[in-house]
Design an enzyme around this catalytic site. Sequence first.
Site, PDB file in Angstrom:
ATOM      1  N   TYR A 287       0.840  -1.205   0.000  1.00 48.25           N
ATOM      2  CA  TYR A 287       0.000   0.000   0.000  1.00 48.25           C
ATOM      3  C   TYR A 287       0.871   1.249   0.000  1.00 48.25           C
ATOM      4  O   TYR A 287       0.640   2.193  -0.763  1.00 48.25           O
ATOM      5  CB  TYR A 287      -0.938   0.002   1.214  1.00 48.25           C
ATOM      6  CG  TYR A 287      -1.691   1.299   1.330  1.00 48.25           C
ATOM      7  CD1 TYR A 287      -2.547   1.728   0.301  1.00 48.25           C
ATOM      8  CD2 TYR A 287      -1.537   2.138   2.441  1.00 48.25           C
ATOM      9  CE1 TYR A 287      -3.225   2.942   0.387  1.00 48.25           C
ATOM     10  CE2 TYR A 287      -2.215   3.345   2.531  1.00 48.25           C
ATOM     11  CZ  TYR A 287      -3.050   3.741   1.500  1.00 48.25           C
ATOM     12  OH  TYR A 287      -3.719   4.943   1.574  1.00 48.25           O
TER      13      TYR A 287
ATOM     14  N   THR B 256      -8.289  17.728  -2.156  1.00 45.37           N
ATOM     15  CA  THR B 256      -7.479  16.952  -3.116  1.00 45.37           C
ATOM     16  C   THR B 256      -8.258  16.849  -4.425  1.00 45.37           C
ATOM     17  O   THR B 256      -9.357  16.302  -4.459  1.00 45.37           O
ATOM     18  CB  THR B 256      -7.151  15.561  -2.541  1.00 45.37           C
ATOM     19  OG1 THR B 256      -6.411  15.739  -1.334  1.00 45.37           O
ATOM     20  CG2 THR B 256      -6.331  14.737  -3.518  1.00 45.37           C
TER      21      THR B 256
ATOM     22  N   ARG C 256      -4.316   0.868  -9.652  1.00 43.63           N
ATOM     23  CA  ARG C 256      -3.259   0.418  -8.734  1.00 43.63           C
ATOM     24  C   ARG C 256      -3.257  -1.103  -8.662  1.00 43.63           C
ATOM     25  O   ARG C 256      -3.717  -1.692  -7.683  1.00 43.63           O
ATOM     26  CB  ARG C 256      -3.470   1.008  -7.341  1.00 43.63           C
ATOM     27  CG  ARG C 256      -3.493   2.532  -7.307  1.00 43.63           C
ATOM     28  CD  ARG C 256      -3.610   3.033  -5.882  1.00 43.63           C
ATOM     29  NE  ARG C 256      -3.812   4.468  -5.838  1.00 43.63           N
ATOM     30  CZ  ARG C 256      -3.887   5.176  -4.721  1.00 43.63           C
ATOM     31  NH1 ARG C 256      -3.759   4.576  -3.552  1.00 43.63           N
ATOM     32  NH2 ARG C 256      -4.090   6.471  -4.760  1.00 43.63           N
TER      33      ARG C 256
ATOM     34  N   HIS D  53       0.416  13.330  -6.176  1.00 51.26           N
ATOM     35  CA  HIS D  53      -0.126  12.338  -5.234  1.00 51.26           C
ATOM     36  C   HIS D  53       0.887  11.193  -5.019  1.00 51.26           C
ATOM     37  O   HIS D  53       0.508  10.024  -4.904  1.00 51.26           O
ATOM     38  CB  HIS D  53      -1.452  11.793  -5.766  1.00 51.26           C
ATOM     39  CG  HIS D  53      -2.401  11.307  -4.710  1.00 51.26           C
ATOM     40  ND1 HIS D  53      -3.619  11.890  -4.479  1.00 51.26           N
ATOM     41  CD2 HIS D  53      -2.327  10.284  -3.820  1.00 51.26           C
ATOM     42  CE1 HIS D  53      -4.258  11.251  -3.509  1.00 51.26           C
ATOM     43  NE2 HIS D  53      -3.493  10.272  -3.084  1.00 51.26           N
TER      44      HIS D  53
ATOM     45  N   ARG E  16       0.720   8.021  -7.297  1.00 52.78           N
ATOM     46  CA  ARG E  16      -0.255   6.962  -7.009  1.00 52.78           C
ATOM     47  C   ARG E  16      -1.506   7.053  -7.879  1.00 52.78           C
ATOM     48  O   ARG E  16      -2.345   6.151  -7.862  1.00 52.78           O
ATOM     49  CB  ARG E  16      -0.673   7.052  -5.538  1.00 52.78           C
ATOM     50  CG  ARG E  16       0.461   6.806  -4.602  1.00 52.78           C
ATOM     51  CD  ARG E  16       0.195   7.331  -3.199  1.00 52.78           C
ATOM     52  NE  ARG E  16      -0.669   6.508  -2.394  1.00 52.78           N
ATOM     53  CZ  ARG E  16      -0.300   5.418  -1.751  1.00 52.78           C
ATOM     54  NH1 ARG E  16       0.942   5.002  -1.860  1.00 52.78           N
ATOM     55  NH2 ARG E  16      -1.138   4.746  -0.999  1.00 52.78           N
TER      56      ARG E  16
ATOM     57  N   ASP F 272       4.862  18.714  -3.079  1.00 55.09           N
ATOM     58  CA  ASP F 272       5.284  17.436  -2.489  1.00 55.09           C
ATOM     59  C   ASP F 272       5.584  16.440  -3.588  1.00 55.09           C
ATOM     60  O   ASP F 272       5.222  16.632  -4.752  1.00 55.09           O
ATOM     61  CB  ASP F 272       4.256  16.890  -1.484  1.00 55.09           C
ATOM     62  CG  ASP F 272       2.986  16.322  -2.119  1.00 55.09           C
ATOM     63  OD1 ASP F 272       3.023  15.820  -3.262  1.00 55.09           O
ATOM     64  OD2 ASP F 272       1.943  16.357  -1.442  1.00 55.09           O
TER      65      ASP F 272
ATOM     66  N   GLY G 169       8.554  12.954  -3.519  1.00 53.99           N
ATOM     67  CA  GLY G 169       9.919  12.488  -3.674  1.00 53.99           C
ATOM     68  C   GLY G 169      10.963  13.220  -2.858  1.00 53.99           C
ATOM     69  O   GLY G 169      12.160  13.002  -3.063  1.00 53.99           O
TER      70      GLY G 169
ATOM     71  N   ARG H 264      13.446  13.549  -0.228  1.00 55.34           N
ATOM     72  CA  ARG H 264      14.121  12.568   0.616  1.00 55.34           C
ATOM     73  C   ARG H 264      15.408  13.103   1.247  1.00 55.34           C
ATOM     74  O   ARG H 264      16.008  12.448   2.074  1.00 55.34           O
ATOM     75  CB  ARG H 264      14.501  11.313  -0.211  1.00 55.34           C
ATOM     76  CG  ARG H 264      13.329  10.639  -0.929  1.00 55.34           C
ATOM     77  CD  ARG H 264      12.370   9.971   0.053  1.00 55.34           C
ATOM     78  NE  ARG H 264      11.257   9.305  -0.624  1.00 55.34           N
ATOM     79  CZ  ARG H 264      10.054   9.834  -0.817  1.00 55.34           C
ATOM     80  NH1 ARG H 264       9.789  11.061  -0.379  1.00 55.34           N
ATOM     81  NH2 ARG H 264       9.100   9.166  -1.426  1.00 55.34           N
TER      82      ARG H 264
HETATM   83  C1  LIG Z   1       0.317   5.715   1.948  1.00 53.21           C
HETATM   84  C2  LIG Z   1      -0.134   7.029   1.367  1.00 53.21           C
HETATM   85  C3  LIG Z   1      -1.417   7.484   1.599  1.00 53.21           C
HETATM   86  C4  LIG Z   1      -1.825   8.715   1.066  1.00 53.21           C
HETATM   87  N1  LIG Z   1      -3.067   9.182   1.360  1.00 53.21           N
HETATM   88  C5  LIG Z   1      -3.447  10.384   0.905  1.00 53.21           C
HETATM   89  C6  LIG Z   1      -4.725  10.919   1.260  1.00 53.21           C
HETATM   90  O1  LIG Z   1      -5.476  10.319   2.001  1.00 53.21           O
HETATM   91  N2  LIG Z   1      -5.052  12.115   0.733  1.00 53.21           N
HETATM   92  C7  LIG Z   1      -4.217  12.821  -0.095  1.00 53.21           C
HETATM   93  O2  LIG Z   1      -4.568  13.910  -0.548  1.00 53.21           O
HETATM   94  N3  LIG Z   1      -2.998  12.345  -0.415  1.00 53.21           N
HETATM   95  C8  LIG Z   1      -2.596  11.158   0.072  1.00 53.21           C
HETATM   96  N4  LIG Z   1      -1.357  10.694  -0.233  1.00 53.21           N
HETATM   97  C9  LIG Z   1      -0.441  11.517  -1.046  1.00 53.21           C
HETATM   98  C10 LIG Z   1       0.445  12.419  -0.132  1.00 53.21           C
HETATM   99  O3  LIG Z   1      -0.319  13.426   0.446  1.00 53.21           O
HETATM  100  C11 LIG Z   1       1.573  13.088  -0.909  1.00 53.21           C
HETATM  101  O4  LIG Z   1       1.025  13.774  -1.996  1.00 53.21           O
HETATM  102  C12 LIG Z   1       2.652  12.118  -1.408  1.00 53.21           C
HETATM  103  O5  LIG Z   1       2.838  11.051  -0.512  1.00 53.21           O
HETATM  104  C13 LIG Z   1       3.971  12.862  -1.556  1.00 53.21           C
HETATM  105  O6  LIG Z   1       4.944  12.028  -2.118  1.00 53.21           O
HETATM  106  P1  LIG Z   1       6.072  11.237  -1.270  1.00 53.21           P
HETATM  107  O7  LIG Z   1       5.375  10.099  -0.620  1.00 53.21           O
HETATM  108  O8  LIG Z   1       7.023  10.833  -2.316  1.00 53.21           O
HETATM  109  O9  LIG Z   1       6.657  12.206  -0.258  1.00 53.21           O
HETATM  110  C14 LIG Z   1      -0.942   9.481   0.273  1.00 53.21           C
HETATM  111  C15 LIG Z   1       0.358   9.002   0.052  1.00 53.21           C
HETATM  112  C16 LIG Z   1       0.772   7.796   0.583  1.00 53.21           C
HETATM  113  C17 LIG Z   1       2.176   7.334   0.340  1.00 53.21           C
HETATM  114  C1  LIG Z   2      -9.843   8.291  -4.664  1.00 52.32           C
HETATM  115  C2  LIG Z   2      -8.567   7.862  -4.057  1.00 52.32           C
HETATM  116  C3  LIG Z   2      -8.742   7.498  -2.605  1.00 52.32           C
HETATM  117  C4  LIG Z   2      -7.448   7.142  -1.989  1.00 52.32           C
HETATM  118  C5  LIG Z   2      -7.476   7.247  -0.490  1.00 52.32           C
HETATM  119  C6  LIG Z   2      -6.144   7.303   0.122  1.00 52.32           C
HETATM  120  C7  LIG Z   2      -5.117   7.922  -0.755  1.00 52.32           C
HETATM  121  O1  LIG Z   2      -5.165   9.061  -1.103  1.00 52.32           O
HETATM  122  C8  LIG Z   2      -4.013   7.108  -1.237  1.00 52.32           C
HETATM  123  O2  LIG Z   2      -3.902   5.926  -0.881  1.00 52.32           O
HETATM  124  O3  LIG Z   2      -3.195   7.634  -2.015  1.00 52.32           O
END
Ligand SMILES: Cc1cc2nc3c(=O)[nH]c(=O)nc-3n(C[C@H](O)[C@H](O)[C@H](O)COP(=O)(O)O)c2cc1C
Ligand SMILES: CCCCCCC(=O)C(=O)O
Length: 413
Positions: A37, A172, A181, A300, A303, A331, A333, A335
């Site tokens: 995940y 978002t 995914r 994001h 993702r 945001d 990457g 690190r």
């Molecule tokens: C496990 C996970 C869950 C996330 N859940 C959300 C979320 O609930 N809402 C959202 O807007 N972004 C979510 N994101 C995206 C993060 O807010 C962010 O944009 C992203 O992780 C930044 O990249 P990085 O992981 O390379 O630092 C999620 C990212 C990860 C890795």
């Molecule tokens: C419509 C996307 C819902 C994802 C919920 C959590 C998240 O943002 C993520 O896993 O990334």
Amino acid sequence: MNGTSTPPAITIPREILSLRDLEAKCLETMAPMVRDYLYDGAEEGHTIRENLEVWNRWLVVPRMMRDTSAVDLTPRTNQFNRSWSLPLGIAPSAMQQLAHPSGEKATAAAARSMNIPFGLSTFSNYTIEEVKDSGGDSVVGLQMYLLQGRRDLNLELVKRAEAAGYKAIVLTVDSPVPGNRPGLIKSNFVMPKHMRFRNFSEDFGGPLDQAQDTQFNDPSSVTAVEAGSAIASEPTRTQDQATKSRGNQLIVDPSINWERDMKWLRENTSLEIWVKGILHPLDAEEAIAHGASGIMVSNHGGRQLDTCVSALDALPAIVEQVSGRVPVHLDGGIRRGGDIFKALALGADFVWIGRPVWWGLEVAGEEGVRWVIQTLKREFEVVMKLMGCRKVGEIEREMVIPKTALMSMGSSY
Ligand SMILES: Cc1cc2nc3c(=O)[nH]c(=O)nc-3n(C[C@H](O)[C@H](O)[C@H](O)COP(=O)(O)O)c2cc1C
Ligand SMILES: CCCCCCC(=O)C(=O)O
């Protein structure tokens, strides 16, 4: 706690020196499904890799002999109406109990002890109020997805955030539907039964359950995916497993649009509205035109949409378009401390991290998250000194150049 307090000492093993070392440590113990995940990326993971590689395509050009014996790391301008210890925050990420029983409460407490901001995901395992209690003034933003057919729930979240003292709703906008995914399907990802989306009184299944169900029904969409260092390797789940979800589903509204939804939010809250997930300058313009207080340039964490542009590459055009009217954050990457420097040099006011927080949580809970922040802070400070910058306001655009420009200009940049 304010910026002048001394955070508690940190006891992460001495041989762990960088976020990369911490990541390796985390992967020794992280459950495969959680790992899948966390590292999950859209489709073939090109954007996840791009988010990491882009930093090395920009080189820094330092200035010398500027007396950097003392360096002030505070951001150029206040964000969310206050001063922070460095231009770094913790981006919203869902279900942090997957990494540690104290989940978002631990992360928020670490942010508080380091005086940096924290954004809470709608799909958290602790409530808006619990996390605010834990993180105090560091808990600035509630991230929201607009839910299909359930504006009542969105309105309730907004009102609870207002009552709890949040400063902003972070909308978002990059997720009208969950990204493709396949890694999640292969690892049979479902939130464990003992965990809940505690912002909701009903026992909902999450939007990702829905995504899996949809994808599951199309066998051609099930392909192997490599995301970062995690390779999904578990057997594909059965139809029965895929459809076994908790009661009602929370589904993100795919009809989300500027006109209707920003208006709705504006009319229903006095909080700042930040828009997260912008990659095109004209969308930054739309966001401002519809009343956004700030913009988060983000894909994001790779993702949602595979092969989409990295936030760093998208940043300069957005900064130019916005032209100082609202803050521009980024945001994706980040690190190393040097990554923070490059993003600021290209015009970001502030940056946020996602996955590194999970590495800290998995290894040492709140302490681990604090270690992540302290490490980035220490690295950023050294980079500032080596770059000849005594304060964030001295970081200049000319201090970073793209590798490609260097090649085309020969050696005399
Ligand atoms: C496990 C996970 C869950 C996330 N859940 C959300 C979320 O609930 N809402 C959202 O807007 N972004 C979510 N994101 C995206 C993060 O807010 C962010 O944009 C992203 O992780 C930044 O990249 P990085 O992981 O390379 O630092 C999620 C990212 C990860 C890795
Ligand atoms: C419509 C996307 C819902 C994802 C919920 C959590 C998240 O943002 C993520 O896993 O990334």
